[in-house]
Design a protein around this motif. Structure first.
Motif, PDB file in Angstrom:
ATOM      1  N   ALA A 181       0.687  -0.679   0.073  1.00 53.28           N
ATOM      2  CA  ALA A 181       0.259  -0.088  -0.109  1.00 53.28           C
ATOM      3  C   ALA A 181       0.947   1.592   0.148  1.00 53.28           C
ATOM      4  O   ALA A 181       2.023   1.381  -0.062  1.00 53.28           O
ATOM      5  N   ASP A 182      -0.272   2.328  -0.609  1.00 54.28           N
ATOM      6  CA  ASP A 182       1.197   4.005  -0.240  1.00 54.28           C
ATOM      7  C   ASP A 182       1.073   3.536   1.151  1.00 54.28           C
ATOM      8  O   ASP A 182       0.162   4.281   1.449  1.00 54.28           O
ATOM      9  N   VAL A 183       2.313   4.517   1.853  1.00 52.98           N
ATOM     10  CA  VAL A 183       2.311   4.435   3.036  1.00 52.98           C
ATOM     11  C   VAL A 183       1.896   6.335   3.658  1.00 52.98           C
ATOM     12  O   VAL A 183       1.069   6.279   4.268  1.00 52.98           O
ATOM     13  N   GLU A 184       2.003   7.828   2.431  1.00 59.76           N
ATOM     14  CA  GLU A 184       1.300   8.554   2.702  1.00 59.76           C
ATOM     15  C   GLU A 184      -0.334   8.307   3.539  1.00 59.76           C
ATOM     16  O   GLU A 184      -1.186   8.103   3.971  1.00 59.76           O
ATOM     17  N   LEU A 185      -1.112   7.570   2.371  1.00 59.82           N
ATOM     18  CA  LEU A 185      -2.377   7.009   2.208  1.00 59.82           C
ATOM     19  C   LEU A 185      -2.661   6.027   3.758  1.00 59.82           C
ATOM     20  O   LEU A 185      -3.788   6.205   4.249  1.00 59.82           O
ATOM     21  N   VAL A 186      -1.987   5.099   3.661  1.00 62.66           N
ATOM     22  CA  VAL A 186      -2.360   4.531   4.709  1.00 62.66           C
ATOM     23  C   VAL A 186      -2.228   4.735   6.201  1.00 62.66           C
ATOM     24  O   VAL A 186      -3.365   5.634   6.759  1.00 62.66           O
ATOM     25  N   ASN A 187      -1.116   5.913   6.418  1.00 57.62           N
ATOM     26  CA  ASN A 187      -1.244   7.150   7.667  1.00 57.62           C
ATOM     27  C   ASN A 187      -2.172   7.826   7.834  1.00 57.62           C
ATOM     28  O   ASN A 187      -2.856   8.010   8.785  1.00 57.62           O
ATOM     29  N   THR A 188      -2.719   8.558   6.507  1.00 58.65           N
ATOM     30  CA  THR A 188      -3.801   9.351   6.245  1.00 58.65           C
ATOM     31  C   THR A 188      -5.558   8.303   7.076  1.00 58.65           C
ATOM     32  O   THR A 188      -6.158   9.223   7.812  1.00 58.65           O
ATOM     33  N   MET A 189      -5.456   7.268   6.436  1.00 58.24           N
ATOM     34  CA  MET A 189      -6.402   6.612   6.704  1.00 58.24           C
ATOM     35  C   MET A 189      -6.530   6.114   8.780  1.00 58.24           C
ATOM     36  O   MET A 189      -7.456   6.307   9.176  1.00 58.24           O
ATOM     37  N   ASN A 190      -5.190   5.899   9.036  1.00 54.75           N
ATOM     38  CA  ASN A 190      -5.118   5.658  10.142  1.00 54.75           C
ATOM     39  C   ASN A 190      -5.214   6.380  10.919  1.00 54.75           C
ATOM     40  O   ASN A 190      -6.371   6.414  12.105  1.00 54.75           O
ATOM     41  N   GLU A 191      -5.091   7.646  10.893  1.00 52.17           N
ATOM     42  CA  GLU A 191      -5.485   9.067  11.287  1.00 52.17           C
ATOM     43  C   GLU A 191      -7.349   9.503  10.909  1.00 52.17           C
ATOM     44  O   GLU A 191      -7.308   9.480  12.395  1.00 52.17           O
ATOM     45  N   THR A 192      -8.018   8.861  10.575  1.00 50.83           N
ATOM     46  CA  THR A 192      -8.657   8.821  10.677  1.00 50.83           C
ATOM     47  C   THR A 192      -9.701   8.229  11.751  1.00 50.83           C
ATOM     48  O   THR A 192     -10.843   8.334  11.362  1.00 50.83           O
ATOM     49  N   VAL A 193      -9.366   7.000  10.850  1.00 49.13           N
ATOM     50  CA  VAL A 193      -9.967   5.566  12.080  1.00 49.13           C
ATOM     51  C   VAL A 193      -9.656   6.386  13.366  1.00 49.13           C
ATOM     52  O   VAL A 193     -11.231   6.388  14.063  1.00 49.13           O
ATOM     53  N   THR A 194      -8.719   6.398  14.002  1.00 48.34           N
ATOM     54  CA  THR A 194      -8.432   7.321  15.320  1.00 48.34           C
ATOM     55  C   THR A 194      -9.697   8.380  15.689  1.00 48.34           C
ATOM     56  O   THR A 194     -10.382   8.242  16.493  1.00 48.34           O
ATOM     57  N   ALA A 195     -10.098   9.003  14.828  1.00 51.69           N
ATOM     58  CA  ALA A 195     -10.304  10.162  15.023  1.00 51.69           C
ATOM     59  C   ALA A 195     -12.005   9.495  14.568  1.00 51.69           C
ATOM     60  O   ALA A 195     -13.480  10.534  15.544  1.00 51.69           O
ATOM     61  N   MET A 196     -12.480   8.368  14.006  1.00 53.54           N
ATOM     62  CA  MET A 196     -13.591   7.885  14.131  1.00 53.54           C
ATOM     63  C   MET A 196     -14.046   7.252  15.304  1.00 53.54           C
ATOM     64  O   MET A 196     -14.868   6.821  15.470  1.00 53.54           O
ATOM     65  N   GLY A 197     -13.019   7.403  16.991  1.00 50.69           N
ATOM     66  CA  GLY A 197     -13.212   7.020  17.768  1.00 50.69           C
ATOM     67  C   GLY A 197     -12.599   4.812  18.041  1.00 50.69           C
ATOM     68  O   GLY A 197     -13.583   4.319  18.254  1.00 50.69           O
ATOM     69  N   LYS A 198     -12.231   4.247  16.836  1.00 52.27           N
ATOM     70  CA  LYS A 198     -11.979   3.105  16.242  1.00 52.27           C
ATOM     71  C   LYS A 198     -10.376   2.708  16.480  1.00 52.27           C
ATOM     72  O   LYS A 198      -9.812   3.316  16.092  1.00 52.27           O
ATOM     73  N   ARG A 199     -10.200   1.457  16.697  1.00 52.86           N
ATOM     74  CA  ARG A 199      -8.342   1.147  16.342  1.00 52.86           C
ATOM     75  C   ARG A 199      -8.703   0.254  14.780  1.00 52.86           C
ATOM     76  O   ARG A 199      -9.432   0.280  14.428  1.00 52.86           O
ATOM     77  N   TYR A 200      -7.835   0.674  14.691  1.00 55.61           N
ATOM     78  CA  TYR A 200      -6.887   0.076  13.598  1.00 55.61           C
ATOM     79  C   TYR A 200      -5.722  -1.096  13.518  1.00 55.61           C
ATOM     80  O   TYR A 200      -4.547  -0.998  14.442  1.00 55.61           O
ATOM     81  N   LEU A 201      -5.113  -1.872  12.957  1.00 59.08           N
ATOM     82  CA  LEU A 201      -4.341  -2.336  12.422  1.00 59.08           C
ATOM     83  C   LEU A 201      -3.638  -2.818  11.092  1.00 59.08           C
ATOM     84  O   LEU A 201      -4.616  -2.749  10.922  1.00 59.08           O
ATOM     85  N   ASN A 202      -2.121  -2.193  11.289  1.00 61.97           N
ATOM     86  CA  ASN A 202      -1.769  -2.512  10.241  1.00 61.97           C
ATOM     87  C   ASN A 202      -0.904  -3.589   9.242  1.00 61.97           C
ATOM     88  O   ASN A 202       0.614  -3.937  10.462  1.00 61.97           O
ATOM     89  N   GLY A 203      -1.668  -4.724   9.559  1.00 55.35           N
ATOM     90  CA  GLY A 203      -1.396  -5.203   9.446  1.00 55.35           C
ATOM     91  C   GLY A 203      -0.153  -6.012   8.000  1.00 55.35           C
ATOM     92  O   GLY A 203      -0.848  -5.302   7.240  1.00 55.35           O
ATOM     93  N   LEU A 204      -0.714  -7.252   7.892  1.00 55.46           N
ATOM     94  CA  LEU A 204      -0.384  -8.325   6.378  1.00 55.46           C
ATOM     95  C   LEU A 204      -1.965  -9.022   6.457  1.00 55.46           C
ATOM     96  O   LEU A 204      -2.904  -9.630   7.402  1.00 55.46           O
ATOM     97  N   ASN A 205      -2.695  -8.655   4.605  1.00 52.88           N
ATOM     98  CA  ASN A 205      -3.367  -9.257   4.435  1.00 52.88           C
ATOM     99  C   ASN A 205      -3.218 -10.814   3.560  1.00 52.88           C
ATOM    100  O   ASN A 205      -1.709 -10.822   2.897  1.00 52.88           O
ATOM    101  N   CYS A 206      -3.995 -11.325   3.407  1.00 58.17           N
ATOM    102  CA  CYS A 206      -3.807 -12.888   2.538  1.00 58.17           C
ATOM    103  C   CYS A 206      -4.991 -12.833   1.440  1.00 58.17           C
ATOM    104  O   CYS A 206      -6.085 -13.353   2.253  1.00 58.17           O
ATOM    105  N   THR A 207      -4.831 -12.337   0.100  1.00 59.97           N
ATOM    106  CA  THR A 207      -5.553 -12.170  -0.540  1.00 59.97           C
ATOM    107  C   THR A 207      -6.185 -13.906  -1.106  1.00 59.97           C
ATOM    108  O   THR A 207      -4.788 -14.005  -2.066  1.00 59.97           O
TER     109      THR A 207
END
Length: 251
Positions: free
Chosen positions: A126-152
């Protein structure tokens, strides 16, 4: 000229594109857009373009799985997409994440579609800057986030969830989950690695924003109003994330 399957073109698609697996989740996003205009609803691809807090955004659907997700990425790219966010649901390997967010930094490419584009040694990241922005947004929405690995993966009933047929054939889903946990994988889905791979190849900034609605082999799921509320929050978070990212780009 409009695209083959989605009926989109450069006049109807914004540079920011949200991708939903479910075509009807697009209708939820539409409620939060100002002056949404229908682009088309063809096959599994339901597409609108509108504005959110003054930022032009297109939202479209991919259906289930990597093959149609790749078509959506191709046709949105043809129509001028520059930033792509998959806003979807994910199966979590961690029991404490139900109702919270997974924003993977990368994904294992166990679907077949991305392999038609590039060798498996090419990473799905993933694009790092986009991920970091989404992390901040989720926190502002009052939820937890995890930056892990998916398996598709391609096979839902052959790899991810028991069915009558899988049980008759003696398939053990537990082997899948045991292996992936050893590898440190936190989530399983059917689109992410393909979309991340294509985004990187296309030069499109891409990330995955998912809400956990099920745990491994559907041993626990969000249902009813809880599920509805989680998907509504997903839609609002995705839009707010795009707005926050756009604001950062203007500085």
């Amino acid at each position: 000229m409009t695209t083959l399957y989605m009926g989109a073109d450069r006049d109807t698609v914004a540079k920011y594109v949200l991708f939903s697996g479910d075509p009807w989740r697009v209708e939820v996003v539409k409620k939060y857009l100002e002056e949404p205009k229908k682009v088309a609803f063809l096959r599994e691809f339901n597409t609108y373009t509108g504005t959110y807090k003054g930022v032009e955004v297109t939202v479209t659907s991919t259906g289930i799985g990597a093959p149609s997700a790749a078509i959506a990425m191709e046709e949105m790219y043809e129509a001028g997409m520059e930033v792509a966010v998959r806003m979807g649901t994910v199966m979590s390997m961690q029991d404490d994440m139900l109702g919270h967010f997974m924003i993977p930094i990368g994904a294992m490419r166990r679907e077949g579609t991305s392999q038609t584009y590039v060798d498996l040694s090419y990473p799905a990241v993933a694009d790092v800057e986009l991920v970091n922005t989404m992390n901040e947004t989720v926190t502002a929405m009052g939820k937890r986030y995890l930056n892990g690995l998916n398996c598709t993966m391609d096979g839902f009933y052959s790899r991810m969830h028991d069915s009558r047929f899988s049980l008759e054939w003696g398939r053990d889903m537990g082997e899948t989950f045991q292996e992936l946990k050893k590898l440190g994988v936190t989530g399983i889905d059917m689109e992410s690695s393909c979309m991340l791979t294509l985004g990187r190849l296309m030069g499109v900034k891409t990330c995955i924003l998912t809400v956990v609605t099920v745990l491994e082999n559907l041993k626990e799921t969000l249902k009813g109003q809880e599920r509805t509320d989680a998907e509504d929050l997903l839609c609002r978070t995705a839009l707010e994330g795009i707005y926050n990212y756009h604001r950062k780009q203007q500085k």
